[in-house]
Design an enzyme around this catalytic site. Structure first.
Site, PDB file in Angstrom:
ATOM      1  CE  LYS A 192      -1.970   2.922   2.716  1.00 46.57           C
ATOM      2  NZ  LYS A 192      -1.856   4.101   1.834  1.00 46.57           N
ATOM      3  N   GLY A 245       6.558   4.825   8.475  1.00 44.16           N
ATOM      4  CA  GLY A 245       5.729   6.019   8.553  1.00 44.16           C
ATOM      5  C   GLY A 245       5.854   6.632   9.928  1.00 44.16           C
ATOM      6  CB  THR A 247       5.990   7.641  16.229  1.00 41.18           C
ATOM      7  OG1 THR A 247       7.375   7.498  15.887  1.00 41.18           O
ATOM      8  CG2 THR A 247       5.740   7.083  17.613  1.00 41.18           C
ATOM      9  CD  GLU A 268      12.617   0.121  10.110  1.00 44.51           C
ATOM     10  OE1 GLU A 268      13.203   1.022  10.743  1.00 44.51           O
ATOM     11  OE2 GLU A 268      12.965  -1.063  10.123  1.00 44.51           O
ATOM     12  CB  CYS A 303      12.704   8.524   8.962  1.00 42.79           C
ATOM     13  SG  CYS A 303      13.799   7.472   8.025  1.00 42.79           S
ATOM     14  CD  GLU A 402       9.507  12.371  12.001  1.00 42.69           C
ATOM     15  OE1 GLU A 402       8.375  11.885  12.144  1.00 42.69           O
ATOM     16  OE2 GLU A 402      10.460  11.760  11.485  1.00 42.69           O
TER      17      GLU A 402
END
Ligand code: NAD
Length: 499
Positions: A192, A245, A247, A268, A303, A402
């Site tokens: 996806k 993607g 957290t 991840e 990331c 982030e």
């Protein structure tokens, strides 16, 4: 790999492209069962590129059934390893042959500079498929050192149906990091892609069929996270989720698994990585240059971006001066122009989020020493200047959350212990680096910082052979290297008594 040309050439080529827009299920391109579509918008201009099949729960059911059937018949996992390797290598060759097109699809979808897409994302992705393909017929199982009279085998078996849910920041590359190791271990895959960047995923499905990957073994479901993504996460017949993607969404996948079939969940997720420059760095200017690109590369949408610059107080001015001069010289431009060093951020939501964080940093008392504004508004696209804050306290939101944009937060420290303490004062633990000539200090930081990678005198270290992933809320499990295969397999033991 197809070479860089001119802006005009890239523009003309991108206009000539035909976009695949359907889902790929059981070896066929199909519309979503509901017939619904969603628009994929280019951040280069804010204009719609194409309408893509919007899948949902019912399409997930179909794809899972196709993937399960392929797994159960053994059409892929029981194929001779050398044959599977040949098919995977052919797939990689086809991607290489179509590199310019694939690179452009990612550029149009998410705004990264064509130069990066062609020289980093595409070669990196092709190499990833090749590297894992080569491993297929080179990995052996084990026999335990047990008592004579019995033989205990330890075998690695594929998990079954693996759903790979990926982000938009490196569409081809993040896909390769999941799909290659999951496929070579004999699983059936449902990919996806992120709703912002579905086009290259659909194109590689075409190439998968051309390479000879059997039907049902590789499926692609374009769609939204809360619908298609959640349906995959909750499906009782999906055995494993491989997610990259945020957290926040990573935690949702743990919940989906707990509330459904306890499927394996590999995550991840995000980061707020410390980039530490000591006063005895072997080359302070080289360290500052690396620090600048550790944040500005990919418009800061990486990331492992080194978004917290931790710099020893005595060299802070020198480091910031160099970073500011690099930032001022960076060409933020149309991503189709090979001269552009930074392109657009992925969409207007992301742009506004980044600008919101910049306002928040200013309000909290941090000082902007570079950028801070939107660029190229007249293009209709979403561009942000390279931005640097000085005087940041690690407790501020711009140091804790982030941002996923080209925004650096500079924090100064006095000694190694303080640097390690600040580096670890975060919920994340993805990546870090330290610059120093002193091996003792370097190793103290390597041992002291809780992160999946702590590099010395370089920021980005490690190729496909190096595991990548996080401690703490940056996730669990590792992409890249042979260790990635552990996520997609389970150990089976068999004790055989010999008479
Ligand atoms: P995101 O979490 O919003 O989306 C990632 C994927 O999850 C997309 O395919 C999306 O459709 C899906 N998704 C979204 N909401 C969902 C839901 N409720 N249920 C199920 N699926 C859902 O992340 P993003 O904005 O696409 O990407 C940016 C994030 O990715 C950043 O946090 C970044 O740090 C992270 N990232 C991590 C790594 C790594 O290796 N650690 C690499 C790249 C990006």
């Amino acid at each position: 790999m197809n070479s860089l040309t001119t802006y005009e050439d890239n523009l003309a080529y991108s206009k000539s492209l035909r976009f695949g827009t359907q889902a790929f299920i059981g070896g066929k391109f199909v519309n979503s069962l509901s017939g619904k579509t969603f628009e994929t918008v280019s951040p280069i201009s804010g204009k719609v590129i194409a309408s893509v099949a919007e899948t949902d729960k019912e399409d997930v059911d179909l794809a899972v059934a196709a993937a399960r059937k392929a797994f159960d018949t053994g059409v892929w996992r029981n194929m001779a390893p050398a044959r599977r390797k040949a098919i995977m290598l052919k797939w990689a060759d086809l991607m290489e042959k179509n590199a310019r097109e694939l690179a452009l699809l990612d550029v149009l979808d998410m705004g990264k500079p064509i130069k990066d897409a062609l020289t980093i994302d595409l070669p990196g992705s092709v190499n990833c498929y090749r590297w894992y393909a080569e491993a297929i017929d080179k990995i052996y199982d084990e026999i335990c050192p047990s008592d004579p009279g019995r033989m205990v085998l330890v075998m690695r078996e594929p998990l079954g149906v693996v759903a790979c849910v990926v982000p938009w920041n490196f569409p081809m590359m993040m896909t390769s990091w999941k799909v290659a190791p999951a496929l070579i271990t004999g699983n059936s895959i449902i990919l996806k892609p992120a709703e912002q960047s579905p086009l290259s995923a659909i194109r590689i499905a075409e190439l998968a069929a051309e390479a000879g990957i059997p039907e049902g073994v590789f499926n692609v479901l374009p769609g939204y996270g809360p619908t298609t993504g959640q349906a995959l996460g909750r499906h009782p017949d999906v055995d494993c989720i491989a997610f990259t993607g945020s957290t926040e969404v990573g935690k949702l996948f743990m919940k989906y698994s707990a509330e459904s079939n306890m499927k394996a969940v590999n995550l991840e997720c995000g980061g707020k990585s410390p980039h530490i420059i000591m006063s005895d760095a072997p080359d302070v200017n080289a360290a500052a240059t690396a620090a600048a690109w550790a944040v500005f590369f990919n418009q800061g949408q990486a990331c492992n971006a080194g978004t917290r610059l931790l710099v020893e107080a005595s060299v802070k001015d020198q480091v910031l001066e160099k970073i500011v001069s690099i930032g001022q010289s960076i060409t933020v431009g149309d991503p189709l122009d090979p001269a552009s060093q930074m392109g657009a951020v992925v969409d207007d939501t992301q742009m506004n989020r980044i600008l919101g964080y910049i306002d928040d940093g200013k309000a909290a008392g941090a000082k902007i020493v570079l950028g801070g504004e939107r660029r190229r508004e007249e293009s209709g696209g979403f561009y942000i200047a390279p931005t640097v804050f000085d005087g940041v306290d690690n407790g501020m939101r711009i140091a804790q959350e982030e941002i996923f944009g080209p925004v650096m937060s500079t924090i100064s420290f006095k000694d190694t212990d303080e640097a390690i303490r600040i580096a670890n004062d975060t919920v994340y633990g993805l990546y870090a680096a330290v610059w120093t000539k002193d091996i003792n200090k370097a190793f103290k930081v390597v041992r002291g910082v809780r992160a999946g990678a702590v590099n010395v005198n370089t920021y980005s270290g490690g190729d496909i052979t190096t595991p990548f992933g996080g401690f703490k809320q940056s996730g669990q499990g590792r992409d890249k290297s042979l260790h990635a295969m552990e996520k997609y397999t389970a150990l089976k033991a068999s004790c055989i008594v010999l008479s």
